[in-house]
Design an enzyme around this catalytic site. Structure first.
Site, PDB file in Angstrom:
ATOM      1  N   GLY A  34     -49.662  -0.270  18.282  1.00  0.00           N
ATOM      2  CA  GLY A  34     -48.364   0.380  18.318  1.00  0.00           C
ATOM      3  C   GLY A  34     -47.733   0.487  16.953  1.00  0.00           C
ATOM      4  O   GLY A  34     -46.591   0.939  16.837  1.00  0.00           O
ATOM      5  N   ASP A  35     -48.440   0.055  15.923  1.00  0.00           N
ATOM      6  CA  ASP A  35     -47.933   0.133  14.557  1.00  0.00           C
ATOM      7  C   ASP A  35     -49.134   0.343  13.633  1.00  0.00           C
ATOM      8  O   ASP A  35     -50.208   0.714  14.093  1.00  0.00           O
ATOM      9  CB  ASP A  35     -47.135  -1.120  14.196  1.00  0.00           C
ATOM     10  CG  ASP A  35     -46.003  -0.843  13.202  1.00  0.00           C
ATOM     11  OD1 ASP A  35     -46.230  -0.052  12.272  1.00  0.00           O
ATOM     12  OD2 ASP A  35     -44.916  -1.424  13.349  1.00  0.00           O
ATOM     13  N   ASP A  36     -48.976   0.086  12.340  1.00  0.00           N
ATOM     14  CA  ASP A  36     -50.062   0.324  11.406  1.00  0.00           C
ATOM     15  C   ASP A  36     -51.290  -0.509  11.762  1.00  0.00           C
ATOM     16  O   ASP A  36     -51.178  -1.697  12.073  1.00  0.00           O
ATOM     17  CB  ASP A  36     -49.619  -0.031   9.985  1.00  0.00           C
ATOM     18  CG  ASP A  36     -48.392   0.749   9.543  1.00  0.00           C
ATOM     19  OD1 ASP A  36     -48.305   1.948   9.879  1.00  0.00           O
ATOM     20  OD2 ASP A  36     -47.523   0.159   8.883  1.00  0.00           O
ATOM     21  N   SER A  62     -53.599   5.004  16.382  1.00  0.00           N
ATOM     22  CA  SER A  62     -52.188   4.621  16.361  1.00  0.00           C
ATOM     23  C   SER A  62     -51.341   5.881  16.230  1.00  0.00           C
ATOM     24  O   SER A  62     -51.028   6.296  15.118  1.00  0.00           O
ATOM     25  CB  SER A  62     -51.895   3.642  15.219  1.00  0.00           C
ATOM     26  OG  SER A  62     -50.548   3.207  15.280  1.00  0.00           O
TER      27      SER A  62
END
Length: 459
Positions: free
Chosen positions: A245-247, A278
């Site tokens: 959900g992020d980098d 992502s």
């Protein structure tokens, strides 16, 4: 000698009846180059997915720590579901997960003690004054291995994500694995899922290998970065698959005035054979917490699918520090918003005490051999007025666009550099260099690339 059959068939009661004074003197099951070994059930562990094993992990590691100077020790987590809160590792130690072992993060906040704020951050990320210990935690360690034959660590992060979104947390969420002020760390051959926040966070550490990890969290989960090298030196990340959900990988070195004051850069970092999904974040981010500096990062053989951007530099006024000597080659990007992205106006700060005159230095950024498909924007490169991002080099990059691409494909401000053999044609601030030209990539290997894994196997 305890073999795998014994591990699978002995009951917890039988293990519990063994003489604790003898535990650690008989190798059992896995072979990880350690002289001493034990199984979690030797210390009362119960793998039913319901019973807390926090005390069992603590007792096992406390006991095995006595062998640090006598060939080291390994703790085997056998088949089962092992619910636990946070626990600390020790030096000259291997944590080994059987392929059918699952460590489950407790959802009881009382099993997650508070730990000190990080000096290069000054504040907690979710709540300013406190942070929870990570599920697997260690500080001032030497020679630590976390591995298995693809055993699983499940952070059970959903309740943490819900509390975070609702503003119900008084401390920053736990990470899954955090190792501080340590040397000779290896984390490999594991499946990690659903961390409350970041998954793997080595910080202020050196000589680190992260290899062969499968990391998965819902793409809507908040701040579930995959691997975050933070103020680390001589580190290798390779052969990892990350859905986040992020980098997928976020390279860091401290936040604002706190990172500037500590001044511990991340440098000599290799990232290769990484696959990332992502949709709302970067395959590899450099920053935004980069105030201690980032230098000498080698990135190669990267695949990104349905990801917001390839490599993204994130910084802004007040960050200070630098991002320089970045080398990337052989990237395959499919279904991207941005193939290339640099952000000079990233605005979050730990507190109002930051210095807006602390400007970052962005220099010698090299990308080559890039194939990108189904792209909305070829590039958005935003430097800082009065603080131009310099030394940008992009060569041999072929970008094909989505059916509804943006009209302005290269949006460039306050940057300078060159391009060669780039399609679509780059902005005027990155003119075409005449003749055949490739952006540089270092030929010499970094020391960490020659360090062997401390591989384990079952008898």
């Amino acid at each position: 000698m305890l073999g795998l059959v014994l591990i699978l068939t002995e009951t917890s009661t039988a293990y519990g009846a063994r003489d604790f004074n003898k535990v650690g003197h008989t190798p059992c099951g896995a072979k990880c180059g350690r002289k001493h070994s034990a199984v979690l059930t030797d210390f009362g562990g119960v793998g039913d997915g319901k019973t807390s094993n926090t005390k069992a992990f603590k007792a096992a590691i406390d006991h095995l720590s006595q062998f640090a100077s006598d060939g080291g020790a390994e703790l085997i987590v056998p088949p089962g579901k092992w619910l636990t809160g946070s626990f600390n590792l020790t030096s000259h130690f291997t944590l080994f997960l059987h392929k059918d072992a699952v460590i489950l993060g407790s959802q009881d906040e009382s099993e997650w003690p508070l730990v000190a704020l990080l000096p290069s951050y000054g504040k907690g990320r979710d709540a300013p004054n406190a942070r929870f210990s990570s599920l697997i935690y260690g500080t001032n360690l030497t020679d630590v291995v976390i591995t298995g034959n693809n055993g699983t660590i499940d952070g059970q992060g959903a309740p943490w994500w819900t509390k975070f979104r609702a503003g119900q947390l008084n401390a920053t969420r736990p990470y899954m694995i955090e190792i501080l002020h340590s040397d000779q760390i290896q984390i490999f051959n594991l499946t990690l899922i659903n961390s409350p926040s970041w998954f793997v966070h080595p910080i202020y550490s050196s000589n680190i290998i992260v290899k062969g990890l499968t990391i998965v969290a819902p793409v809507t989960s908040p701040n579930t970065d995959g691997i975050d090298p933070d103020s680390c030196t001589n580190m290798l990340i390779e052969d990892c698959f990350i859905v986040s959900g992020d980098d997928c990988v976020a390279v860091k070195s401290g936040w604002g005035q706190y990172g500037i004051k500590l001044g511990k850069p991340t440098k000599q970092l290799v990232i290769r054979r990484l696959t990332c999904i992502s949709p709302d974040s970067a395959t590899i981010a450099l920053g935004s917490e980069m105030s201690g500096g980032i230098q000498d990062v080698r990135i190669e053989d990267i695949t990104a699918l349905s990801t917001q951007s390839g490599i993204r530099i994130k910084t802004g006024r007040g960050r200070g520090g630098y991002v320089k000597d970045i080398f990337a080659r052989r990237m395959t990007l499919k279904t991207m918003k941005y193939a290339f992205w640099m952000t000079g106006n990233y605005g979050s700060h730990p507190d109002p005490g930051f210095d807006p005159k602390a400007l970052p230095v962005i220099d010698r950024i090299n990308y080559r051999d890039v194939v990108a498909e189904n792209v909305t924007y070829s590039a958005r490169l935003d430097g800082i007025a009065g603080d131009t991002f310099k030394g940008i080099c992009i060569s041999n990059a072929t970008i094909t666009l989505t059916e509804t691409p943006k009209k302005l494909q290269w949006n460039c401000t306050n940057v300078e550099g060159v391009t060669s053999n780039v399609t679509p044609k780059a902005c005027d601030l990155l003119p075409e260099k005449q003749g055949k030209f490739d952006c540089p990539f270092p030929k010499a290997r970094l020391p960490i690339e020659s360090v062997p894994l401390k591989a384990c196997s079952f008898n």
